[in-house]
Write an enzyme that holds these catalytic residues in place. Structure first.
Site, PDB file in Angstrom:
ATOM      1  N   GLU A  47       8.517  34.579 -39.172  1.00 60.55           N
ATOM      2  CA  GLU A  47       7.178  34.253 -38.670  1.00 60.55           C
ATOM      3  C   GLU A  47       6.692  32.902 -39.207  1.00 60.55           C
ATOM      4  OE1 GLU A  47       5.434  35.736 -36.331  1.00 60.55           O
ATOM      5  OE2 GLU A  47       6.768  37.456 -36.122  1.00 60.55           O
ATOM      6  N   ASN A  51       6.159  29.529 -36.991  1.00 57.33           N
ATOM      7  CA  ASN A  51       4.861  28.839 -36.962  1.00 57.33           C
ATOM      8  C   ASN A  51       5.029  27.346 -37.218  1.00 57.33           C
ATOM      9  OD1 ASN A  51       3.331  31.089 -36.363  1.00 57.33           O
ATOM     10  ND2 ASN A  51       2.459  31.309 -38.409  1.00 57.33           N
ATOM     11  N   ARG A 106       2.382  33.600 -27.008  1.00 55.20           N
ATOM     12  CA  ARG A 106       2.532  33.960 -28.421  1.00 55.20           C
ATOM     13  C   ARG A 106       1.614  35.146 -28.688  1.00 55.20           C
ATOM     14  NH1 ARG A 106       6.921  32.011 -29.980  1.00 55.20           N
ATOM     15  NH2 ARG A 106       6.257  32.324 -32.112  1.00 55.20           N
TER      16      ARG A 106
END
Length: 143
Positions: A47, A51, A106
């Site tokens: 994650e 990002n 997303r």
């Protein structure tokens, strides 16, 4: 084991996300984690790296993502950072379901996922200068 540390950096290309997950998991394996703990680490790293790639460098593949992992006794501190666009409002970005890129479909759950799988999550960011995510996990197996 007292203390150990590793640091890696790679281009902000989405195909490097898998490498980051495996590299961190391999380093942390010296703490004899459970399968679930390894899975949690991989998910949180995934994650944070995603990002950096998608939001920090806008998926252009021209930036660098940095990872540093420090192990002290039975605790791992994972720091993932970029020198990308930064986050204007960290509190808003940490809200479940918030995404600055809805057109990419997303989920907006990245920070929520990191918080769920790690014992501690801190996010530092400055617009135009990048973002740093600091995650900590205490491993029960060695305590």
């Amino acid at each position: 084991m007292e203390e150990n540390k590793m640091k890696i950096e790679f281009l902000s290309k989405s195909q490097n996300e898998g490498f980051a997950r495996v590299a961190v998991a391999a380093f942390i394996s010296q703490l004899d984690p459970t399968i679930e703990e390894i899975s949690d680490i991989k998910t949180a790293v995934s994650e944070a790296v995603t990002n950096s790639i998608i939001h920090g460098y806008e998926d252009k593949g021209n930036g660098t993502v940095f990872i540093e992992v420090t192990i002290i006794k039975n605790e791992a501190t994972i720091v993932i950072w970029d020198n990308g666009t930064g986050i204007e409002d960290i509190d808003l970005a940490r809200e479940p379901l918030y995404t600055s890129k809805p057109e990419l479909e997303r989920s907006g759950m990245g920070f929520t996922v990191m918080e769920t799988f790690m014992d501690e999550l801190k996010v530092f960011s400055e617009k135009g200068k990048g973002t740093k995510v600091v995650m900590k996990k205490v491993f029960k197996s060695l305590s």
